[in-house]
Design an enzyme around this catalytic site. Structure first.
Site: not given
Ligand code: RI2
Length: 309
Positions: A209, A199, A128
């Site tokens: 996550n 998350d 991701c």
């Molecule tokens: P940071 C994202 O969720 C991903 O699951 C990623 O690992 C997590 O948030 C943490 O992201 P999405 O918003 O806070 O893409 O480290 O569904 O940037």
């Protein structure tokens, strides 16, 4: 003021603003706008903040960083409910700015600690797109470590493309794979470390996550590869101490396949999954490296205000 709140709500829901930390910061900035609205009394300002907070929390259900940020700001508002509106605006605006700064410094502290854990010539797999993970990998590279990264594409929304673009633009040798190639890549390319974001992290050390993370953790366990989670403490769930778990977001099937393409076929599109604490080696937080078994203690220590302890 409703417009500002509605816009942030739509931005988060549509994932124009995404990433667990970024959505918490976007909600915090919006609450600051609400604090600075022209309501006549402190009571009215807090009412407006509470309404806005409720709406913003409902934009996405899985990343606990969003309600954690909002609850913290509302808690600070309540503590200051006795002061006059002008003073309240000034005080709360300052507290929100401070909170946002703390989140940003948590991010850079994690990058610093994480970069120490990465070794020269490491081949790292990530899944991701996590700002926290990217910053950590970039810091290790800037420290002179000759690392390489493998990114999964991360169906259905392809956030892996964002990761691959950011890291390769930074000069880091980057390879993109389809999600289902994770096991093969880990084995054949001899991945040294898996590093992902989070998350939501439960008191048990289990972690929520992006969908697919738990499969990668299972592969890492089978192949004896370190599985590392980089996450700010804002992603720890105090509610999990009371047995409450987040809802796994189920998104529009149209993200997976054009509607009507497979008539009669049901499409499931869960956006997150849960990785068992037993498959996680360490969490890297702004407070240092934390094994899954220590999450409980960190939660009690850092979120006492929410738990009333
Ligand atoms: P940071 C994202 O969720 C991903 O699951 C990623 O690992 C997590 O948030 C943490 O992201 P999405 O918003 O806070 O893409 O480290 O569904 O940037």
């Amino acid at each position: 003021m409703g417009n500002v709140v509605d816009k942030t709500y739509r931005d988060i829901k549509s994932m124009r603003v995404r990433g667990a930390l970024d959505i918490a910061i976007a909600a915090s900035k919006t609450l600051k706008r609400v604090v600075n609205s022209d309501a006549k009394s402190t009571h009215q300002l807090i009412q407006g903040m509470t309404r806005a907070g409720k709406k913003l929390k409902s934009a996405r259900p899985t990343a606990v960083s969003l309600p954690n940020a909002i609850n913290y700001i509302l808690h600070t508002a309540d503590k200051n409910s006795h002061i006059e509106p002008e003073e309240f605006r000034r005080k709360l605006s300052g507290e929100i700015d401070k909170f946002i700064m703390e989140q940003k410094s948590a991010l850079s502290r994690i990058a610093e600690i994480g970069a120490n854990i990465i070794e020269d010539n490491d081949l790292i797999l990530t899944h991701c797109n996590s700002d926290t993970v990217n910053m950590l990998i970039e810091r290790a590279w800037d420290d002179g470590k000759k690392i390489k990264v493998v990114c999964t594409e991360t169906r259905p929304r392809y956030q892996g493309h964002i990761t691959a673009k950011e890291l390769s633009t930074h000069g880091i040798p980057t390879t993109l794979i389809v999600d289902s190639a994770a096991h093969l890549a880990m084995k054949e390319l001899k991945i040294d470390k898996v590093i992902v974001g989070a998350d939501t992290i439960y008191a048990s050390g289990d972690m929520v996550n992006k969908i697919g993370t738990s499969q990668i953790a299972l592969c890492a366990r089978e192949l004896d590869i370190d599985f590392i989670v980089a996450a700010e403490s804002i992603k720890f769930s105090p509610q999990s101490l009371m047995g409450s778990m987040v809802k796994i977001e189920e998104r529009d099937p149209a993200e997976v396949i054009k509607s009507g393409k497979l008539p009669g076929v049901k499409v499931l599109n869960p956006a997150f999954d849960i990785t068992n604490a037993e498959h996680i080696d360490i969490f890297i937080t702004e407070f240092g490296v934390v094994p899954p078994g220590a999450v409980y203690h960190l939660l009690r220590e850092k979120f006492g205000w929410e738990l009333g302890i």
